[in-house]
Design a protein around this motif. Structure first.
Motif, mmCIF file in Angstrom:
data_model
loop_
_atom_site.group_PDB
_atom_site.id
_atom_site.type_symbol
_atom_site.label_atom_id
_atom_site.label_comp_id
_atom_site.label_asym_id
_atom_site.label_seq_id
_atom_site.Cartn_x
_atom_site.Cartn_y
_atom_site.Cartn_z
ATOM 1 N N ARG A 123 8.834 11.173 -5.118
ATOM 2 C CA ARG A 123 9.785 10.506 -4.102
ATOM 3 C C ARG A 123 9.052 9.637 -3.196
ATOM 4 O O ARG A 123 8.155 9.919 -2.458
ATOM 5 N N MET A 124 9.617 8.510 -3.070
ATOM 6 C CA MET A 124 9.280 7.542 -2.266
ATOM 7 C C MET A 124 10.212 6.809 -1.255
ATOM 8 O O MET A 124 11.478 6.770 -1.574
ATOM 9 N N ALA A 125 9.614 6.270 -0.268
ATOM 10 C CA ALA A 125 10.543 5.322 0.714
ATOM 11 C C ALA A 125 9.375 4.270 1.154
ATOM 12 O O ALA A 125 8.197 4.401 1.357
ATOM 13 N N THR B 15 0.839 -1.121 0.105
ATOM 14 C CA THR B 15 -0.002 -0.063 0.159
ATOM 15 C C THR B 15 0.879 1.315 -0.129
ATOM 16 O O THR B 15 1.828 1.371 0.716
ATOM 17 N N TYR B 16 0.518 2.228 -0.862
ATOM 18 C CA TYR B 16 1.142 3.452 -1.008
ATOM 19 C C TYR B 16 0.330 4.553 -0.342
ATOM 20 O O TYR B 16 -0.820 4.462 -0.636
ATOM 21 N N PHE B 17 0.853 5.244 0.559
ATOM 22 C CA PHE B 17 0.282 6.624 1.133
ATOM 23 C C PHE B 17 1.017 7.675 0.715
ATOM 24 O O PHE B 17 2.173 8.078 0.687
ATOM 25 N N GLU B 18 0.052 8.499 0.392
ATOM 26 C CA GLU B 18 0.348 10.230 -0.090
ATOM 27 C C GLU B 18 0.737 10.679 1.176
ATOM 28 O O GLU B 18 0.384 10.947 2.374
ATOM 29 N N VAL B 19 2.034 11.415 1.004
ATOM 30 C CA VAL B 19 2.312 12.428 1.986
ATOM 31 C C VAL B 19 3.069 13.626 1.834
ATOM 32 O O VAL B 19 3.349 13.971 0.489
ATOM 33 N N GLU B 20 3.305 14.659 2.554
ATOM 34 C CA GLU B 20 3.510 15.875 1.927
ATOM 35 C C GLU B 20 4.922 16.112 1.685
ATOM 36 O O GLU B 20 5.481 16.682 0.743
ATOM 37 N N ASP B 21 5.919 15.473 2.464
ATOM 38 C CA ASP B 21 7.155 15.350 2.521
ATOM 39 C C ASP B 21 7.728 13.990 2.727
ATOM 40 O O ASP B 21 7.737 13.684 3.728
ATOM 41 N N THR B 22 8.377 13.195 1.675
ATOM 42 C CA THR B 22 8.807 12.034 2.162
ATOM 43 C C THR B 22 9.868 11.785 2.920
ATOM 44 O O THR B 22 9.835 11.207 3.848
ATOM 45 N N ASP B 23 10.802 12.684 2.917
ATOM 46 C CA ASP B 23 12.109 12.511 3.737
ATOM 47 C C ASP B 23 11.609 13.038 5.148
ATOM 48 O O ASP B 23 12.024 12.341 6.074
ATOM 49 N N ASP B 24 10.805 13.868 5.505
ATOM 50 C CA ASP B 24 10.254 14.239 6.700
ATOM 51 C C ASP B 24 9.649 13.158 7.182
ATOM 52 O O ASP B 24 9.539 12.741 8.538
ATOM 53 N N THR B 25 8.789 12.623 6.411
ATOM 54 C CA THR B 25 7.878 11.485 6.779
ATOM 55 C C THR B 25 8.700 10.220 7.412
ATOM 56 O O THR B 25 8.410 9.497 8.328
ATOM 57 N N VAL B 26 9.782 9.971 6.589
ATOM 58 C CA VAL B 26 10.669 8.787 7.022
ATOM 59 C C VAL B 26 11.148 9.114 8.331
ATOM 60 O O VAL B 26 11.530 8.143 9.167
ATOM 61 N N GLN B 27 11.719 10.267 8.646
ATOM 62 C CA GLN B 27 12.313 10.799 9.986
ATOM 63 C C GLN B 27 11.263 10.494 10.955
ATOM 64 O O GLN B 27 11.630 9.815 12.112
ATOM 65 N N VAL C 162 12.892 1.858 8.568
ATOM 66 C CA VAL C 162 13.099 2.093 7.207
ATOM 67 C C VAL C 162 13.361 0.609 6.363
ATOM 68 O O VAL C 162 14.503 0.257 6.970
ATOM 69 N N LEU C 163 12.771 0.251 5.671
ATOM 70 C CA LEU C 163 13.157 -0.895 4.622
ATOM 71 C C LEU C 163 14.037 -0.509 3.334
ATOM 72 O O LEU C 163 14.664 -1.283 3.151
ATOM 73 N N ARG C 164 13.378 0.636 2.675
ATOM 74 C CA ARG C 164 14.164 1.182 1.677
ATOM 75 C C ARG C 164 14.137 2.659 1.688
ATOM 76 O O ARG C 164 13.061 3.163 1.633
ATOM 77 N N PRO C 165 15.363 3.219 1.635
ATOM 78 C CA PRO C 165 15.382 4.896 1.888
ATOM 79 C C PRO C 165 14.695 5.488 0.732
ATOM 80 O O PRO C 165 14.313 5.088 -0.378
ATOM 81 N N ALA C 166 14.584 6.696 1.264
ATOM 82 C CA ALA C 166 13.816 7.662 0.171
ATOM 83 C C ALA C 166 14.556 7.803 -1.426
ATOM 84 O O ALA C 166 15.785 7.853 -1.340
ATOM 85 N N ARG C 167 13.772 7.725 -2.421
ATOM 86 C CA ARG C 167 14.480 7.894 -3.596
ATOM 87 C C ARG C 167 13.579 8.362 -4.625
ATOM 88 O O ARG C 167 12.208 8.396 -4.329
ATOM 89 N N ASP C 168 13.912 8.947 -5.680
ATOM 90 C CA ASP C 168 13.287 9.566 -6.780
ATOM 91 C C ASP C 168 12.975 8.492 -7.815
ATOM 92 O O ASP C 168 13.647 7.824 -8.117
ATOM 93 N N GLY C 169 11.597 8.458 -8.104
ATOM 94 C CA GLY C 169 10.961 7.588 -9.225
ATOM 95 C C GLY C 169 10.154 8.250 -10.244
ATOM 96 O O GLY C 169 10.059 9.499 -10.157
ATOM 97 N N GLY C 170 9.814 7.727 -11.047
ATOM 98 C CA GLY C 170 8.789 8.222 -12.201
ATOM 99 C C GLY C 170 7.519 8.845 -11.507
ATOM 100 O O GLY C 170 6.988 9.642 -12.112
ATOM 101 N N HIS C 171 7.052 8.218 -10.408
ATOM 102 C CA HIS C 171 5.814 8.970 -9.893
ATOM 103 C C HIS C 171 5.850 9.699 -8.703
ATOM 104 O O HIS C 171 5.181 10.308 -7.997
#
Length: 257
Positions: free
Chosen positions: A238-240, A206-218, A227-236
């Motif tokens: 920035r996700m983690a 499941t993917y959840f929308e967030v305002e800021d990926t890096d802040d959410t991971v922290q 963290v299972l997979r750090p934040a990275r940029d993709g076609g859709h």
């Protein structure tokens, strides 16, 4: 973009549910992470709450008894007009129905099943409860993706169930299907081959929308998750990929705008 709930075309992911051992701690985690509040929901399978964001229902959390040693995981529910008929079709196509179909009070009917590769999902026949009341804003589910060994066989299973139109990514090193209904994408199937986690097997993410990926991971880490997979940029966007304190994995994404 906000998308209000209405009748969902059969096959559309319409609800996300999580079964955990510690409901109070889990509510505290997601309440702090996404700003959710909680109200009691149907109790047919035990204690259950619905998560609300700004008064709109977005997901559910239920209690898993201590003697039930099942994987702690977010489970998508796919809409159906007839839970009994869909359950029969799941069995006919090689899947397994583990729970139901059964009534969830006046809310509707549900069943919990797994596809031939073992990925668990639910089906939901709506009555009073149509499913998630809002999506596409921070704190709400925005995408569902099946992670499995290969897309060929399991893709046909879901296509037989719900008549999805499939759009394949043709690549020597990337095995991906997008499932479409009514001309729009509703879910993805990602074949990862031998990279499929042995301890997890085929599963829905499941993917959840967030305002800021890096802040959410922290924030996830501060709240006791990891963290299972750090934040990275993709076609859709920035996700983690992260996990809550009980180990339920999910992906957070700031969609490309």
């Amino acid at each position: 973009m906000t998308e209000s709930a209405a009748r969902h075309t059969p096959g559309t992911p319409c609800w996300e549910s999580l079964m955990v051992h510690g409901m109070a701690a889990t509510q505290k985690f997601y309440g702090a992470l996404f700003g959710w509040e909680f109200l009691p929901g149907p109790q047919q399978l035990g204690p259950y709450v619905r998560a609300l964001l700004d008064g709109h229902e977005v997901a559910g959390i239920g209690h898993l008894p201590a003697d039930r040693h099942l994987p702690i995981a977010w489970t998508p529910y796919l809409a159906t007009d007839d839970a009994h008929a869909t359950a029969e079709m799941i069995r006919h196509c090689g899947g397994t129905v583990a729970v139901g179909p059964l009534d969830a009070g006046e809310a509707g009917r549900l069943a919990i099943a797994s596809d031939p590769a073992g990925a668990v999902f639910g089906i939901w026949q709506a009555a009073a409860h149509a499913g998630a009341a809002v999506k596409g804003v921070p704190g709400t589910p925005v995408w569902n993706e099946l992670v499995t060994r290969d897309t060929a066989s399991v893709g046909k299973f879901y296509q037989h169930l719900f008549g999805y139109e499939e759009e394949a990514v043709v690549s020597a090193d990337f095995d991906y299907l997008t499932l479409h209904l009514d001309g729009r994408p509703v879910a993805g199937v990602h074949g990862v081959g031998n990279a499929l986690p042995r301890d997890l097997g085929a599963h829905w993410m499941t993917y959840f929308e967030v305002e800021d990926t890096d802040d959410t991971v922290q924030r996830v880490v501060e709240l006791g998750g990891h963290v299972l997979r750090p934040a990275r940029d993709g076609g859709h966007g920035r996700m983690a990929t992260v996990a809550d304190p009980e180990g339920a994995a999910f992906t957070v994404v700031r969609s490309a705008r």
